[in-house]
Scaffold this motif. Structure first.
Motif, PDB file in Angstrom:
ATOM      1  N   GLY A  64      62.845  49.926  16.824  1.00 18.99           N
ATOM      2  CA  GLY A  64      64.278  49.723  16.827  1.00 18.99           C
ATOM      3  C   GLY A  64      64.723  48.294  16.683  1.00 18.99           C
ATOM      4  N   LEU A  65      66.018  48.150  16.421  1.00 20.64           N
ATOM      5  CA  LEU A  65      66.677  46.865  16.287  1.00 20.64           C
ATOM      6  C   LEU A  65      67.802  46.781  17.310  1.00 20.64           C
ATOM      7  N   GLY A 115      77.609  46.115  27.441  1.00 21.72           N
ATOM      8  CA  GLY A 115      77.128  47.321  26.785  1.00 21.72           C
ATOM      9  C   GLY A 115      76.060  47.014  25.759  1.00 21.72           C
ATOM     10  N   LEU A 116      75.592  48.042  25.109  1.00 21.77           N
ATOM     11  CA  LEU A 116      74.433  47.933  24.228  1.00 21.77           C
ATOM     12  C   LEU A 116      74.641  48.774  22.974  1.00 21.77           C
ATOM     13  N   ILE A 117      74.251  48.218  21.834  1.00 22.37           N
ATOM     14  CA  ILE A 117      74.197  48.964  20.572  1.00 22.37           C
ATOM     15  C   ILE A 117      72.837  48.698  19.939  1.00 22.37           C
ATOM     16  N   TYR A 118      72.150  49.749  19.575  1.00 22.57           N
ATOM     17  CA  TYR A 118      70.872  49.572  18.886  1.00 22.57           C
ATOM     18  C   TYR A 118      70.623  50.757  17.962  1.00 22.57           C
ATOM     19  N   ARG A 119      69.723  50.559  17.019  1.00 23.01           N
ATOM     20  CA  ARG A 119      69.306  51.637  16.124  1.00 23.01           C
ATOM     21  C   ARG A 119      67.795  51.798  16.237  1.00 23.01           C
ATOM     22  N   MET A 120      67.361  53.051  16.159  1.00 15.88           N
ATOM     23  CA  MET A 120      65.929  53.355  16.279  1.00 15.88           C
ATOM     24  C   MET A 120      65.506  54.298  15.167  1.00 15.88           C
ATOM     25  N   ILE A 121      64.254  54.169  14.779  1.00 13.33           N
ATOM     26  CA  ILE A 121      63.619  55.149  13.904  1.00 13.33           C
ATOM     27  C   ILE A 121      62.394  55.684  14.620  1.00 13.33           C
TER      28      ILE A 121
END
Length: 263
Positions: free
Chosen positions: A33-34, A74-80
């Motif tokens: 993730g990023l 808060g948090l925002i992330y993207r995962m594969i």
């Protein structure tokens, strides 16, 4: 939580939350993730970890972790979530999977490979683009792993892939160790050892995760939890819910609600 359309067993998500997002759980995939906004904090291999924007998260299959926002912003992330067999296929499954000891890394090449495949969650990635990203991601994981990996024999490789195919084809049925021994020609202990080396998890966990994948598909088309549990191969709804929470850090009802609200 935004959940992209799965492609070739690859799942991509974007998560936004405050406080604790996921209870301890583990996947049978690489979770990569990023961190896009805020501080991403999680417990992994006995230590508290922190990731800031610009970092890459690398979680090995079957490693327990949780997830939380480290600040009030808060948090925002993207995962594969990449099936290990895709990473292994880059080198023809000749060696064990790369293991990255530090789950938070600064690697510009790996970041860009992930950014390219995570940029558009609204459309299924082109097959050629996915293949290119997988190749670059595998190279980044090997680079970060550093240590030489154990060579896997052709016999073990063939046996593991045969067991994998059987588990996928019979995921809703009861599968016994005797069945896998007959199919692969390996005893159950050697198969378990080689299976984990190539696919990062045990045959049993692999079977459970295929049932959970089917359960997600059923819920996404409107099936109820009891119906989903039965059709996916779980003994009852409680059995299904217990495994779902262990794998994804939330109940199936909560996951379905988040998925539906993100549309």
């Amino acid at each position: 939580m935004r959940v992209a359309m799965p492609s070739r067993g690859v799942e991509r998500i974007e998560a936004r939350f405050h406080g604790n997002g996921f209870s301890p759980h583990r996947h049978d995939t690489y979770a990569l993730g990023l961190t896009l906004h805020g501080v991403q904090t999680f417990r992994y291999r006995g230590s508290e970890r922190f990731s800031n924007p610009g970092n890459v998260i690398v979680l090995h299959p079957d490693e327990v972790h949780d997830g939380a926002a480290g600040t009030d912003d808060g948090l925002i992330y993207r995962m594969i979530y990449l099936p290990p067999e895709l990473i292994g296929a880059v080198e023809g499954h000749h060696t064990a999977l790369p293991f990255v000891g530090n789950p938070v890394v600064a690697d510009a090449g790996l970041w860009q490979a992930l950014a390219d495949i995570l940029d558009d969650l609204d459309h299924e990635p082109d097959a050629l683009a996915l293949d290119d990203s997988v190749m670059r991601i595998a190279a980044g994981l090997s680079r970060q792993a550093g240590m030489p990996r154990k060579v896997v024999t052709a016999t073990a490789r063939t046996a593991v892939m045969s067991a994998r195919d059987f588990l996928e084809d019979h995921s809703a049925e009861t599968v016994r160790s005797n069945d896998l021994e007959t199919i692969t020609g390996l005893d159950r202990y050697e198969l378990a050892r080689q299976f984990r080396r190539l696919l990062g998890t045990s045959p049993h966990r692999y079977l459970v995760m295929r049932r959970l994948e089917q359960a997600k598909r059923l819920m996404s088309i409107g099936a109820g939890l009891a119906e989903t549990a039965a059709d996916a191969g779980f003994s009852d709804q409680a059995h299904f819910t217990r495994h779902f929470r262990k794998a994804f850090g939330m109940t199936p009802g909560r996951w379905n609600d988040l998925r539906t609200r993100s549309r």
